[in-house]
Design an enzyme around this catalytic site. Structure first.
Site, short mmCIF file in Angstrom:
data_model
loop_
_atom_site.label_atom_id
_atom_site.label_comp_id
_atom_site.label_asym_id
_atom_site.label_seq_id
_atom_site.Cartn_x
_atom_site.Cartn_y
_atom_site.Cartn_z
N CYS A 149 -1.62 31.39 -23.95
CA CYS A 149 -2.94 30.81 -24.22
C CYS A 149 -3.58 30.27 -22.93
O CYS A 149 -4.72 30.63 -22.61
CB CYS A 149 -2.83 29.73 -25.29
SG CYS A 149 -1.43 28.61 -25.08
N TYR A 150 -2.86 29.46 -22.18
CA TYR A 150 -3.43 28.98 -20.91
C TYR A 150 -3.75 30.14 -19.96
O TYR A 150 -4.83 30.17 -19.35
CB TYR A 150 -2.44 28.04 -20.20
CG TYR A 150 -2.32 26.64 -20.74
CD1 TYR A 150 -3.43 25.80 -20.85
CD2 TYR A 150 -1.07 26.11 -21.07
CE1 TYR A 150 -3.30 24.49 -21.28
CE2 TYR A 150 -0.93 24.80 -21.51
CZ TYR A 150 -2.04 23.99 -21.61
OH TYR A 150 -1.91 22.69 -22.02
#
Ligand SMILES: NC(=O)c1ccc[n+]([C@@H]2O[C@H](COP(=O)([O-])OP(=O)(O)OC[C@H]3O[C@@H](n4cnc5c(N)ncnc54)[C@H](OP(=O)(O)O)[C@@H]3O)[C@@H](O)[C@H]2O)c1
Length: 345
Positions: A149-150
């Site tokens: 996600c990051y």
């Protein structure tokens, strides 16, 4: 298409269930568990009980491979490393949401994940599924390592500058914030309500396992790119990631040139939206959708660009990008099942 979801009782699994309900090709979906064999999905997720009137099946990689055309692995680290090869050996497409197959160098994986890496043959077969930038390889892949996600928020935000060799080496700082769903469904000391509500924490300073994933992709795009500073923070919200990135430019750009780089990169890409000058995205503005919204500012005084990139960690950061990759792998429209307007307010 026959689809299997391993880890259906987790948050990534739940989001796959929500999104696949809108997907016209996903009609035969089996849910797999390692702990809740025979239990109706209603026990875990009443909100989808009438849509998926089905019980969880035991996770046996051989059976999952045989019974599926495509499998989503929404499982903790270690599971895909162990079982992907067997599932894929049945000709089954595998999309792994965990980090097990993202890092190409097993030694780097073992250093950051502190567990044994997958077999090198499996790692070599896996294509990094950053949909906007790896489209051709995804289209012919059988195994996808879906980005973290990051890294999704950070890489989409940095890509146009890195590709154009505009950034000074070692100047990249990624200051990122996430909601608690990023940590999965099980409560921990870090994420339970009393610890997280009315609080704002930095965590895993200089040690977060998404660091080598971001560095690896930046280096593949531009071999001058080296170590980055990446600091994750937990904020008291459920969904959303904001990555605020600070980079020193090699030579000055006008604002017009800066925006033009981003428009060249993303115009025509349905899920990346570039904000107008002086307009910056908030996590709520992509909530529940597959969008990544990017805001930009060049500070002439410091020569630094600030890039603000927001996504919903559960959608573009996990299940949504996984479905985008499923679409690309199967020659379908990239947006199929993903035309979601963000939920606002
Ligand atoms: N949450 C996010 O925003 C996000 C974003 C991007 C990537 N990811 C990655 O996606 C993966 C899933 O994340 P999540 O948030 O959905 O985690 P989660 O809520 O903890 O769910 C993981 C699920 O995996 C299943 N599982 C555990 N051990 C297993 C095993 N040995 N074999 C088969 N299944 C097993 C569990 O279900 P049973 O007990 O029913 O087996 C559990 O419900 C993780 O690797 C995570 O890093 C998460």
């Amino acid at each position: 298409m026959r689809i299997g979801i391993v880890g259906a009782t987790g948050y990534g699994g739940a989001e796959l269930l929500r999104l696949l309900n809108n997907h016209p090709e996903a009609k035969n979906i089996q849910l797999y568990t390692s702990t809740k064999e025979g239990v109706h999905i209603e026990e875990s997720y009443p909100h989808v009980a009438t849509i998926y009137d089905t019980s969880l099946k035991p996770f046996n990689p051989e059976v999952v491979g045989e019974d599926s055309d495509l499998v989503f692995m929404a499982t903790p680290p270690g599971v895909s490393a162990q079982h992907t090869q067997e599932i894929a050996s049945h000709g089954t497409q595998v999309i792994d949401l965990s980090g097990d197959l993202r890092i190409t160098d097993p030694t780097i994986y073992e250093t950051w994940y502190k567990r044994p890496a997958a077999q090198i043959e499996t790692i070599n077969q896996a294509v990094y599924g950053l949909s906007e930038w790896n489209r051709e390889a995804i289209q012919s892949a059988r195994i996808i390592s879906n980005p973290g996600c990051y890294p999704t928020a950070a890489l989409l935000g940095l890509a146009p500058l890195i590709h154009n060799d505009a950034i000074q080496q070692h100047s990249i700082i990624i200051d990122a914030k996430t909601g608690t769903s990023g940590a999965g469904r099980s409560a921990t000391m870090m994420t339970h309500f009393s610890e997280m509500n009315e609080n704002f924490k930095i965590y895993q300073v200089n040690t977060h396992k998404h660091t080598p994933e971001i560095e690896q992709q930046l280096h593949q795009w531009n071999n001058e790119s080296g170590a980055i500073t990446f600091q994750p923070h937990l904020v008291p919200m459920i969904r959303g990631i904001m990555a605020t990135m600070y980079v020193q430019l090699k030579k000055p750009l006008t604002s017009e040139q800066l925006f033009s780089l981003y428009h060249q990169a993303y115009d025509g890409k349905p899920f990346v939206r570039i904000r107008k000058e002086n307009n910056y995205p908030a996590t709520k503005e992509v909530y529940g959708s597959n969008y990544c919204d990017i805001g930009l500012s060049y500070d002439e005084r410091t020569g630094r660009v600030t890039v603000v990139s927001v996504i919903d960690n559960m959608v573009k950061g996990a299940a949504g990008q996984a479905i985008q990759n499923m679409n690309l792998m199967n020659g379908w429209d990239e947006s199929m099942g993903l035309n979601l307007v963000p939920v606002y307010p």
